[in-house]
Design an enzyme around this catalytic site. Structure first.
Site, PDB file in Angstrom:
ATOM      1  N   SER A  28      10.501 -19.484  46.319  1.00 35.99           N
ATOM      2  CA  SER A  28      10.613 -18.103  46.794  1.00 35.99           C
ATOM      3  C   SER A  28       9.616 -17.248  46.042  1.00 35.99           C
ATOM      4  O   SER A  28       9.234 -17.564  44.903  1.00 35.99           O
ATOM      5  CB  SER A  28      12.030 -17.571  46.562  1.00 35.99           C
ATOM      6  OG  SER A  28      12.105 -16.175  46.787  1.00 35.99           O
ATOM      7  N   TYR A  73      19.308 -16.457  41.339  1.00 29.84           N
ATOM      8  CA  TYR A  73      18.362 -16.869  42.372  1.00 29.84           C
ATOM      9  C   TYR A  73      16.932 -16.888  41.829  1.00 29.84           C
ATOM     10  O   TYR A  73      16.202 -17.865  41.997  1.00 29.84           O
ATOM     11  CB  TYR A  73      18.467 -15.928  43.573  1.00 29.84           C
ATOM     12  CG  TYR A  73      17.697 -16.394  44.789  1.00 29.84           C
ATOM     13  CD1 TYR A  73      18.251 -17.322  45.663  1.00 29.84           C
ATOM     14  CD2 TYR A  73      16.429 -15.906  45.075  1.00 29.84           C
ATOM     15  CE1 TYR A  73      17.557 -17.758  46.787  1.00 29.84           C
ATOM     16  CE2 TYR A  73      15.722 -16.331  46.188  1.00 29.84           C
ATOM     17  CZ  TYR A  73      16.297 -17.250  47.037  1.00 29.84           C
ATOM     18  OH  TYR A  73      15.602 -17.689  48.150  1.00 29.84           O
TER      19      TYR A  73
END
Length: 255
Positions: free
Chosen positions: A147, A160
């Site tokens: 990401s 995350y």
């Protein structure tokens, strides 16, 4: 450059979390390029249903499988089943992921372990199970879904961000250790894409505006805008590329 460099005919891809969101788009892209595809979910009915839909659209062998990507025993069984069904695993897409959004001081250990386990431990376990087969056949393409938040921070995404940053580093080690066997490992670092996982943000006017303010393109990405990159990294066209992390984020990280 010949378009044949992008052909995946005769190759088999394993896509974790491939029955929805970006994973389903990846499976669709790979099948469109001629690959046979095995997609996974924790729910066998969802996996088989997604495989059935794709099979009606493409003339390749597409199968659905149930697996808990945090269970090494189940993963080993999955790899054996896919190889038995398809003959090989040439492409691995570590796509399964999860996000829990909350302030760092409110983050509970259970949520932390879930995010770290699914986003970082699972790609390690799956790659570790698949790599020996790729080494034996001296060919492989490993694509880890990281990401842009593995490169930049964002409030309320502590687990995350750290898990995706770790996955970028894990990808580099895979690339170093397996390059001699003609195995490449690269990471894709998407920005904001309009998937089920992000609907909670899209549907929140204040949160959505925050994202728009950071996106020069001024819109969320569409899942099919990742299709070309997946095909490139899975094909012969990317044969000299390994250990890289490719950001595709509408310009968020340019600032």
């Amino acid at each position: 450059m010949s378009i044949n460099l992008f052909s995946l005919k005769g190759r088999t891809a394993l896509v974790t979390g491939g029955c929805q969101g970006l994973g389903l788009e990846f499976a669709r892209a790979l099948a469109s390029a001629g690959a046979n595809v095995a997609i996974t979910s924790r729910d066998v009915e969802k996996a088989e249903s997604a495989a059935l839909v794709l099979s009606s659209q493409y003339e390749t062998n597409i199968t659905g499988h149930a697996v808990d990507v945090l269970d090494a025993g189940q993963i080993n069984g999955l790899v054996d089943d896919v190889i038995s069904e398809h003959g090989s695993i040439d492409i691995l897409i570590n796509n399964a992921g999860v996000n829990v959004r909350k302030p760092l001081l409110e983050y509970d250990e259970e949520s932390w372990d879930l995010v770290q386990g699914t986003n970082l431990k699972a790609p390690f376990l799956v790659a570790k199970a698949v790599a020996p087969h790729m080494i034996k056949q001296r060919y492989g393409r490993i694509i880890n879904l990281a990401s842009m938040l593995g490169m930049v921070g964002l409030a309320e995404r502590s687990a995350y961000c750290s898990s995706k940053g770790g996955l970028i580093q894990l990808t580099k080690v895979m690339a170093l250790e397996w390059a001699e066997y003609n195995i490449t490992a690269n990471a894709i670092c998407p920005g904001p894409f309009a998937t089920e996982l992000n609907q909670v943000v899209i549907n929140n006017p204040e949160a959505n505006q925050f994202f728009m303010d950071h996106l020069p393109i001024k819109r969320w990405g569409k899942p099919d805008e990742l299709a070309g990159l997946i095909i490139y990294l899975a094909s012969e066209a990317s044969s000299f590329m390994t250990g890289s992390s490719i950001v595709i984020d509408g310009g968020w990280t340019v600032e």
